[in-house]
Design a protein around this motif. Structure first.
Motif, PDB file in Angstrom:
ATOM      1  N   GLY A  27      -3.027  33.380  52.075  1.00  0.00           N
ATOM      2  CA  GLY A  27      -1.622  33.400  52.485  1.00  0.00           C
ATOM      3  C   GLY A  27      -0.700  33.136  51.305  1.00  0.00           C
ATOM      4  O   GLY A  27       0.323  33.803  51.147  1.00  0.00           O
ATOM      5  N   GLN A  31       2.042  35.615  49.723  1.00  0.00           N
ATOM      6  CA  GLN A  31       3.454  35.226  49.592  1.00  0.00           C
ATOM      7  C   GLN A  31       3.945  35.456  48.172  1.00  0.00           C
ATOM      8  O   GLN A  31       5.050  35.954  47.956  1.00  0.00           O
ATOM      9  CB  GLN A  31       3.626  33.748  49.940  1.00  0.00           C
ATOM     10  CG  GLN A  31       3.637  33.480  51.419  1.00  0.00           C
ATOM     11  CD  GLN A  31       3.959  32.016  51.689  1.00  0.00           C
ATOM     12  OE1 GLN A  31       4.832  31.434  51.067  1.00  0.00           O
ATOM     13  NE2 GLN A  31       3.233  31.435  52.602  1.00  0.00           N
ATOM     14  N   ASN A  32       3.105  35.094  47.189  1.00  0.00           N
ATOM     15  CA  ASN A  32       3.498  35.305  45.788  1.00  0.00           C
ATOM     16  C   ASN A  32       3.674  36.789  45.492  1.00  0.00           C
ATOM     17  O   ASN A  32       4.625  37.187  44.806  1.00  0.00           O
ATOM     18  CB  ASN A  32       2.457  34.692  44.839  1.00  0.00           C
ATOM     19  CG  ASN A  32       2.515  33.168  44.876  1.00  0.00           C
ATOM     20  OD1 ASN A  32       3.547  32.590  45.203  1.00  0.00           O
ATOM     21  ND2 ASN A  32       1.403  32.527  44.574  1.00  0.00           N
ATOM     22  N   TRP A  34       4.444  39.045  47.628  1.00  0.00           N
ATOM     23  CA  TRP A  34       5.638  39.496  48.356  1.00  0.00           C
ATOM     24  C   TRP A  34       6.909  39.165  47.564  1.00  0.00           C
ATOM     25  O   TRP A  34       7.801  39.997  47.404  1.00  0.00           O
ATOM     26  CB  TRP A  34       5.672  38.845  49.739  1.00  0.00           C
ATOM     27  CG  TRP A  34       6.826  39.236  50.585  1.00  0.00           C
ATOM     28  CD1 TRP A  34       7.194  40.514  50.925  1.00  0.00           C
ATOM     29  CD2 TRP A  34       7.768  38.355  51.196  1.00  0.00           C
ATOM     30  NE1 TRP A  34       8.311  40.472  51.722  1.00  0.00           N
ATOM     31  CE2 TRP A  34       8.679  39.177  51.909  1.00  0.00           C
ATOM     32  CE3 TRP A  34       7.912  36.977  51.234  1.00  0.00           C
ATOM     33  CZ2 TRP A  34       9.732  38.639  52.631  1.00  0.00           C
ATOM     34  CZ3 TRP A  34       8.961  36.453  51.965  1.00  0.00           C
ATOM     35  CH2 TRP A  34       9.865  37.268  52.645  1.00  0.00           C
ATOM     36  N   HIS A  35       6.972  37.930  47.055  1.00  0.00           N
ATOM     37  CA  HIS A  35       8.151  37.548  46.271  1.00  0.00           C
ATOM     38  C   HIS A  35       8.285  38.422  45.025  1.00  0.00           C
ATOM     39  O   HIS A  35       9.376  38.849  44.658  1.00  0.00           O
ATOM     40  CB  HIS A  35       8.063  36.076  45.865  1.00  0.00           C
ATOM     41  CG  HIS A  35       8.342  35.138  46.998  1.00  0.00           C
ATOM     42  ND1 HIS A  35       9.547  35.120  47.680  1.00  0.00           N
ATOM     43  CD2 HIS A  35       7.581  34.176  47.570  1.00  0.00           C
ATOM     44  CE1 HIS A  35       9.506  34.202  48.627  1.00  0.00           C
ATOM     45  NE2 HIS A  35       8.327  33.615  48.590  1.00  0.00           N
ATOM     46  N   PHE A  59       4.226  33.994  56.465  1.00  0.00           N
ATOM     47  CA  PHE A  59       5.359  34.207  55.561  1.00  0.00           C
ATOM     48  C   PHE A  59       6.617  33.454  55.975  1.00  0.00           C
ATOM     49  O   PHE A  59       7.584  33.383  55.226  1.00  0.00           O
ATOM     50  CB  PHE A  59       5.673  35.714  55.474  1.00  0.00           C
ATOM     51  CG  PHE A  59       4.548  36.502  54.874  1.00  0.00           C
ATOM     52  CD1 PHE A  59       4.508  36.738  53.516  1.00  0.00           C
ATOM     53  CD2 PHE A  59       3.520  36.980  55.668  1.00  0.00           C
ATOM     54  CE1 PHE A  59       3.468  37.446  52.950  1.00  0.00           C
ATOM     55  CE2 PHE A  59       2.466  37.694  55.112  1.00  0.00           C
ATOM     56  CZ  PHE A  59       2.439  37.922  53.753  1.00  0.00           C
ATOM     57  N   ASN A 253      11.301  42.177  51.808  1.00  0.00           N
ATOM     58  CA  ASN A 253      12.355  41.175  51.666  1.00  0.00           C
ATOM     59  C   ASN A 253      13.669  41.833  52.060  1.00  0.00           C
ATOM     60  O   ASN A 253      14.187  42.690  51.327  1.00  0.00           O
ATOM     61  CB  ASN A 253      12.396  40.667  50.223  1.00  0.00           C
ATOM     62  CG  ASN A 253      13.421  39.564  50.057  1.00  0.00           C
ATOM     63  OD1 ASN A 253      14.533  39.647  50.577  1.00  0.00           O
ATOM     64  ND2 ASN A 253      13.058  38.524  49.326  1.00  0.00           N
ATOM     65  N   SER A 277      12.535  33.804  58.808  1.00  0.00           N
ATOM     66  CA  SER A 277      13.244  33.078  57.758  1.00  0.00           C
ATOM     67  C   SER A 277      14.712  33.485  57.617  1.00  0.00           C
ATOM     68  O   SER A 277      15.094  34.174  56.674  1.00  0.00           O
ATOM     69  CB  SER A 277      12.541  33.252  56.401  1.00  0.00           C
ATOM     70  OG  SER A 277      11.239  32.775  56.459  1.00  0.00           O
TER      71      SER A 277
END
Ligand code: FE2
Length: 285
Positions: A27, A31-32, A34-35, A59, A253, A277
């Motif tokens: 996960g 996430q990394n 994705w960023h 996320f 994003n 988020s």
């Protein structure tokens, strides 16, 4: 984790087998990624609704969707079903936009999962406003950085692009019409240039669907520069085109990436969607 780049420098594709165990470590890696890459396309997943919810919860906190009514269930109120039936002529989202820019805290992440996919067509386009900002001249970056923009539902309710959405008939479009009728006039002021809180990368936060003008300026005064920036963000050099397959999960994003649903198909299509988020975009200093 192995992945393929989808374009010169925006968006990556991962095979589901790379995610054998979606534990905390995986996960964090996702996430990394994705960023860093803003757009993840994960192929050949096999997710029921609960597994889709579990995966996307890695996320951020999933939220109920008030715009897409279709398919809400008591069990999964956070999952919306985006359906276009055979014979339906119009689709949803056929213009470059962010979702929810008119809220002070627009959702940062959106995930779509392919359930029923046409044999051809129905791709989704994405464009990176990070790349768009990077490619501006230093002088133009300074100008835009000093400005705030107004995002409003007024454009969606009154202007031609969203009237395109409302022309449609059929189940999905009636959902959109219902949402728009119930939608109060919302507006928010955001910095024209924001930054990703993790990578620090700056990006333009404006789009032709909801951004009406610069704070402190009239619509007339704003329109020339805004129109230039809209066209700049939409340039093919910053785009990534995703072809859907059943089992494809696309996650982006929503602050940094705009999307556009291409309406070139006449077969049934069903995608499941969550978003997560809700965060205020942060001004880039
Ligand atoms: Fe959208």
């Amino acid at each position: 984790m192995n992945f393929n780049y989808l374009t010169g420098n925006f968006g990556i594709e991962i095979q589901a087998k790379e995610l054998a165990d979606v534990d905390q470590g995986t996960g964090l890696t996702l996430q990394n990624l994705w960023h860093e890459h803003e757009l993840l396309v994960i192929r050949d997943m096999d997710l029921d609704t609960q597994a889709f919810v579990n995966f996307c919860s890695l996320f951020g906190e999933l939220q109920k969707n008030y715009f897409f009514f279709q398919g809400h269930s008591e069990e999964y109120p956070q999952v919306a079903r985006i359906i276009k039936e055979i014979g339906e002529k119009k689709n949803t989202g056929g213009i470059w936009h962010h979702d929810q820019g008119y809220y002070s805290k627009p959702v940062k992440g959106i995930a779509l999962y392919g359930i029923d996919i046409p044999n051809r067509g129905g791709d989704t386009l994405f464009t990176s406003s990070t790349l768009a900002y990077e490619s501006l001249s230093t002088a133009m970056q300074q100008v835009v950085k000093s400005l705030n923009v107004i995002h409003t539902t007024e454009l969606m309710l009154k202007k031609q692009p969203i009237s395109k959405l409302m022309e449609s008939s059929g189940e999905s479009s009636s959902g959109i019409e219902r949402a728009l009728k119930l939608m109060p006039l919302e507006s928010a002021v955001h910095p024209a240039v924001c930054r990703n809180p993790v990578t620090g990368k700056p990006f333009l936060y404006l789009n032709r669907t909801t951004t009406s003008h610069f704070e402190g300026m009239t619509l007339d005064e704003s329109s020339g520069l805004l129109d230039y920036l809209f066209k700049h963000i939409e340039k093919p050099e910053f785009n990534c085109r995703v072809q859907w397959r059943p089992g494809t999960l696309v996650l982006w994003n929503n602050h940094q990436v705009l999307h556009y649903a291409v309406n070139d198909y006449n077969q049934r299509r069903e995608l499941h969607r969550v978003h997560f988020s809700a965060e205020r975009p942060i001004k880039y200093l």
